[in-house]
Write a protein that holds these residues in place. Structure first.
Motif, mmCIF file in Angstrom:
data_model
loop_
_atom_site.group_PDB
_atom_site.id
_atom_site.type_symbol
_atom_site.label_atom_id
_atom_site.label_comp_id
_atom_site.label_asym_id
_atom_site.label_seq_id
_atom_site.Cartn_x
_atom_site.Cartn_y
_atom_site.Cartn_z
ATOM 1 N N TYR A 169 8.346 -2.691 -14.156
ATOM 2 C CA TYR A 169 6.989 -2.143 -14.228
ATOM 3 C C TYR A 169 6.549 -1.682 -12.836
ATOM 4 N N VAL A 170 5.924 -0.510 -12.802
ATOM 5 C CA VAL A 170 5.372 0.033 -11.562
ATOM 6 C C VAL A 170 3.927 0.431 -11.835
ATOM 7 N N PHE A 171 3.002 -0.187 -11.090
ATOM 8 C CA PHE A 171 1.580 0.149 -11.210
ATOM 9 C C PHE A 171 1.113 0.712 -9.867
ATOM 10 N N THR A 172 0.536 1.910 -9.893
ATOM 11 C CA THR A 172 0.092 2.547 -8.649
ATOM 12 C C THR A 172 -0.995 3.557 -8.960
ATOM 13 N N SER A 173 -1.342 4.359 -7.955
ATOM 14 C CA SER A 173 -2.349 5.416 -8.102
ATOM 15 C C SER A 173 -1.869 6.664 -7.376
ATOM 16 N N ASP A 174 -2.373 7.805 -7.799
ATOM 17 C CA ASP A 174 -1.967 9.058 -7.154
ATOM 18 C C ASP A 174 -2.755 9.338 -5.888
ATOM 19 N N HIS A 175 -4.003 8.878 -5.830
ATOM 20 C CA HIS A 175 -4.857 9.082 -4.652
ATOM 21 C C HIS A 175 -6.048 8.151 -4.766
ATOM 22 N N GLY A 176 -6.784 8.015 -3.677
ATOM 23 C CA GLY A 176 -7.993 7.211 -3.686
ATOM 24 C C GLY A 176 -9.229 8.075 -3.850
ATOM 25 N N MET A 177 -10.321 7.650 -3.224
ATOM 26 C CA MET A 177 -11.582 8.365 -3.397
ATOM 27 C C MET A 177 -12.565 7.901 -2.325
ATOM 28 N N THR A 178 -13.348 8.836 -1.813
ATOM 29 C CA THR A 178 -14.351 8.480 -0.811
ATOM 30 C C THR A 178 -15.540 7.785 -1.467
ATOM 31 N N ASN A 179 -16.404 7.244 -0.628
ATOM 32 C CA ASN A 179 -17.576 6.547 -1.162
ATOM 33 C C ASN A 179 -18.513 7.489 -1.904
ATOM 34 N N PRO A 202 -8.863 7.303 5.018
ATOM 35 C CA PRO A 202 -8.112 6.161 4.473
ATOM 36 C C PRO A 202 -8.499 5.781 3.048
ATOM 37 N N SER A 203 -9.752 5.956 2.685
ATOM 38 C CA SER A 203 -10.146 5.639 1.309
ATOM 39 C C SER A 203 -9.479 6.563 0.299
ATOM 40 N N GLU A 204 -8.977 7.723 0.770
ATOM 41 C CA GLU A 204 -8.286 8.668 -0.107
ATOM 42 C C GLU A 204 -6.773 8.529 -0.053
ATOM 43 N N THR A 205 -6.242 8.107 1.089
ATOM 44 C CA THR A 205 -4.780 8.077 1.274
ATOM 45 C C THR A 205 -4.163 6.711 1.013
ATOM 46 N N LEU A 206 -4.962 5.644 0.957
ATOM 47 C CA LEU A 206 -4.424 4.302 0.718
ATOM 48 C C LEU A 206 -4.572 3.955 -0.758
ATOM 49 N N THR A 207 -3.450 3.816 -1.441
ATOM 50 C CA THR A 207 -3.449 3.506 -2.874
ATOM 51 C C THR A 207 -2.640 2.236 -3.124
ATOM 52 N N PRO A 208 -2.941 1.517 -4.189
ATOM 53 C CA PRO A 208 -2.236 0.258 -4.451
ATOM 54 C C PRO A 208 -0.859 0.491 -5.074
ATOM 55 N N LEU A 209 0.045 -0.423 -4.812
ATOM 56 C CA LEU A 209 1.366 -0.413 -5.437
ATOM 57 C C LEU A 209 1.732 -1.847 -5.805
ATOM 58 N N VAL A 210 1.986 -2.059 -7.083
ATOM 59 C CA VAL A 210 2.404 -3.372 -7.585
ATOM 60 C C VAL A 210 3.623 -3.142 -8.478
ATOM 61 N N VAL A 211 4.738 -3.804 -8.154
ATOM 62 C CA VAL A 211 5.988 -3.632 -8.890
ATOM 63 C C VAL A 211 6.490 -5.013 -9.308
ATOM 64 N N VAL A 262 0.859 -1.183 0.000
ATOM 65 C CA VAL A 262 0.000 0.000 0.000
ATOM 66 C C VAL A 262 0.892 1.228 0.000
ATOM 67 N N SER A 263 0.614 2.140 -0.915
ATOM 68 C CA SER A 263 1.324 3.416 -0.959
ATOM 69 C C SER A 263 0.501 4.439 -0.189
ATOM 70 N N HIS A 264 1.107 5.002 0.846
ATOM 71 C CA HIS A 264 0.411 5.946 1.716
ATOM 72 C C HIS A 264 0.653 7.369 1.217
ATOM 73 N N THR A 265 -0.420 8.015 0.781
ATOM 74 C CA THR A 265 -0.317 9.381 0.275
ATOM 75 C C THR A 265 -0.493 10.369 1.417
ATOM 76 N N ARG A 266 -0.344 11.647 1.102
ATOM 77 C CA ARG A 266 -0.520 12.705 2.092
ATOM 78 C C ARG A 266 -1.550 13.702 1.604
ATOM 79 N N VAL A 267 -2.109 14.427 2.556
ATOM 80 C CA VAL A 267 -3.035 15.507 2.220
ATOM 81 C C VAL A 267 -2.233 16.668 1.629
#
Length: 689
Positions: A318-328, A337-346, A146-151
């Protein structure tokens, strides 16, 4: 003081607070004798009894008061950015690169904008998976976490963290997160060539910040980004189609093919469809989930195409990830957490394959069980760590402004390679610390400068020397631990110098705010409070000594800021309290009147107002954590006119307006003309004859 004047403007003064006085009018000067103490007061003989000039003066003073108040509050608001949101970037550092051969010749970065971690990792109710290709990578051939983003969890700050390795300041919002308020380095800039496909809002900012013309962008028209679209997955389909066409064209273009076969190349795919569908239809919608499946299929096709183009040489990472998440409810920007937790697959060249574990992993968030991934090692990172990871895989210099730390769990290489990578990472962060320290030292008086004690110049040399010796002695694990400690201290030191002036500026702004608040309270007391005014006829003008003292303080502050070569805004924040507190001290008579009148004030009323103010302040604090509490405060304010009697007074307004014009004019003639603001007799005039 009550008096009357006749048609010849001669004044007969009757009394002042029950005490007799003698007066006479001589050459336009009113000679007042009170307790045998003569006072000369400038007085213009009244030519008529109109109150219009006084009304005009009161109106102008009120307008001036509000304009000054607006200016002061604008300054206070802007100070927030100078105190808390200044750019963390420094320039002038030397790029740091490792001399060992990198494991990868090229890297493919795929960013699924707005993709939540749980949306990718969670299986379907029937135990199948909507992303079979990426799930296979996670369970067999790659490393995940999990890639932890910041506000703020927005697209631009997220991409800056991913590609440049630092967390951008909020001031970039003034340019819509699209322009660079401060130029910065990135892995794209350090690469030999970078090809990008995707949104016109994201790609150009990395091309503008790059030196040379080696960053090539391909974007669709901005009009295609329609957040009201029924299905925005076409944006991702466009990217995949363009990438396929690009590599197919390279087969017949020898120049392009030769360029692609060089090392240190990056391919960046920005996929905006998931984010757009999430805004339009919410993350739980079928459109959002179907878009994720489309991305998985597109990634599988692109990986197959690239591997085929390069002959399955095993040199592509290869690096697959996201810049941010999204609320419901389809938003992002905050810290849920739904906004700050993004996937990381390398996966690919130089990356560890999936490692199965039997013991429990050090994560207590419960996601491993929800995602059915307890048996696969999870390696979480901070979002800024991905930039040095990509640089290490490709053998590029780490971006000079990066604050990321290489996540060694992702690297499949020798211990020496890992140690050298961490040493390079430590020196790169240390260079930022040294530059920040030098800048702050140059703009601070020597006897006021306080260095960061945990990383003085002698300790810096000791750390780097010991780390180099440990690597030469092949004590790689010890060298890695030492370098990680150096990185941690350097990052703490960066924060220390970045916030070095925060206390000083904060005190200046707080002092100015307290002064302005005090002045407003004194104005309210002077104009609205029914205080008994105790005359002090010995002081007719503000103290000249006070004015001289304030000017001297302003000169000292200005010289201090000039010597320290402070920014222009520092002068505003530091000098603003001087005139504000001068005005407060000049109006201190109201405070004296309040203190002397305190014994006559009803205790229960004072206590009641104190409780109300304390309750209001506490309500504002609680509302930061529970927004619904604002409703309580607003409901109370809605009934305040009834409780305080203001409603009854307002109902009398039509009757007041209905009086005859003559009667209103006659009552308006009774005017108050203060000899001075405080401490002097009030003259009440009444027309006779």
């Amino acid at each position: 003081m009550a008096f009357t004047w006749g048609k010849n403007a001669n004044l007969r003064l009757a009394r002042f607070r029950g005490r007799h006085i003698k007066t006479r009018l001589c050459n336009g000067m009113l000679k007042v004798t009170l307790c045998h103490d003569p006072v000369d007061v400038k007085y213009r003989k009244p030519q008529h009894c109109s109150v219009e000039p006084r009304r005009y003066l009161v109106k102008m003073r009120m307008i001036t008061f509000f304009m000054v108040g607006l200016t002061v509050h604008v300054v206070f608001f802007l100070s927030i950015f100078d105190i808390y949101f200044t750019s963390p970037l420094v320039h002038g550092m030397t790029p740091q690169s490792m001399q060992l051969a990198p494991p990868a010749s090229r890297l493919v970065l795929i960013v699924a904008d707005g993709l939540r971690a749980d949306s990718l990792f969670t299986r379907l109710p029937n135990s199948s998976c909507r992303t079979p290709f990426l799930r296979t990578i996670i369970e067999e051939s790659g490393t995940w976490g999990v890639s932890h983003t910041r506000v703020p969890t927005e697209s631009r700050p997220g991409h800056v963290a991913l590609i440049a390795g630092f967390y951008e300041d909020v001031s970039a919002i003034a340019k819509g997160w699209k322009e660079n308020p401060v130029e910065f380095d990135s892995v794209f800039n350090e690469s030999r060539n970078t090809w990008c496909w995707g949104s016109p809002d994201i790609l150009p900012m990395f091309a503008k910040g790059a030196t040379g013309d080696h960053v090539h962008t391909h974007t669709y028209p901005a009009e295609e980004e329609d957040f009201a679209s029924t299905d925005a997955s076409r944006l991702d389909s466009w990217v995949f189609t363009q990438v396929k066409s690009f590599f197919q064209a390279a087969h017949s273009n020898s120049t392009l093919k030769a360029t692609l076969l060089e090392d240190k190349n990056i391919f960046f795919l920005h996929l905006l469809g998931i984010d757009t569908n999430g805004h339009a239809h919410r993350p739980m919608s079928q459109e959002y989930l179907d878009n994720i499946a489309l991305v998985d299929t597109g990634v599988a096709e692109v990986v197959s195409l690239i591997e085929d183009f390069f002959g399955y040489d095993g040199r592509t990472a290869y690096v697959f990830t996201s810049d941010h998440g999204m609320t419901n409810w389809g938003s992002h920007g905050a810290g849920h957490p739904s906004e700050t937790l993004t996937p990381l697959v390398v996966w690919g060249a130089g990356v560890n394959k999936a490692q199965r574990v039997t013991e429990s992993q050090p994560y207590e968030d419960g996601y491993l069980k929800d995602w059915n991934l307890e048996h696969i090692r999870r390696a979480d990172v901070n979002q800024a760590d991905i930039a040095p990871l990509m640089a290490s895989l490709l053998g590029l210099p780490i971006p000079v402004n990066s604050v990321g730390v290489i996540p060694l769990l992702y690297l499949n290489n020798s211990d020496r390679f890992k140690a050298e990578s961490m040493y390079t990472n430590a020196i790169q962060v240390l260079e930022q610390f040294k530059m920040k320290m030098t800048q702050k030292k140059d703009t601070t008086l020597p006897f006021l400068f306080t260095p960061y004690q945990l990383l003085t110049e002698s300790k810096q040399a000791e750390f780097t020397h010991r780390a180099r010796i440990l690597i030469q002695l092949e004590k790689y694990n010890d060298a890695i631990s030492l370098c990680q400690s150096l990185v941690a201290l350097s990052l703490e030191g960066l924060v220390y110098y970045h916030t070095y002036d925060r206390f000083f500026l904060g005190c200046s702004v707080v002092l100015g705010f307290l002064g302005w608040t005090s002045y407003v309270l004194l104005v309210i007391l002077r104009t609205h409070a029914s205080l008994v005014r105790y005359p002090n006829l010995a002081k007719q003008n503000p103290s000249q000594n006070l004015a001289r003292f304030c000017v001297a303080v302003a000169v000292v502050i200005t010289l201090f800021l000039i010597i320290q070569r402070s920014p222009l805004t520092y002068y505003i924040y530091c000098l603003l309290p001087v005139p504000v507190w001068y005005s407060v001290l000049k109006e201190s008579g109201a405070l004296s009147d309040l203190i002397q009148s305190a014994p006559s004030l009803p205790l229960w009323k004072c206590l009641g107002y104190f409780v109300l103010v304390a309750f209001g302040i506490e309500l504002l604090v609680v509302s930061f954590f529970h927004r619904a509490m604002l409703t309580v405060g607003l409901a109370f304010l809605s009934v305040w006119p009834l409780l305080s009697g203001l409603f009854g007074k307002a109902k009398e307004a039509p009757w007041m307006q209905g009086r005859s014009k003559e009667k209103r004019e006659k009552e308006e003639v009774q005017t108050m003309s203060s000899i001075d603001s405080y401490g002097q007799c009030e003259i009440v005039g009444k027309q006779v004859g």
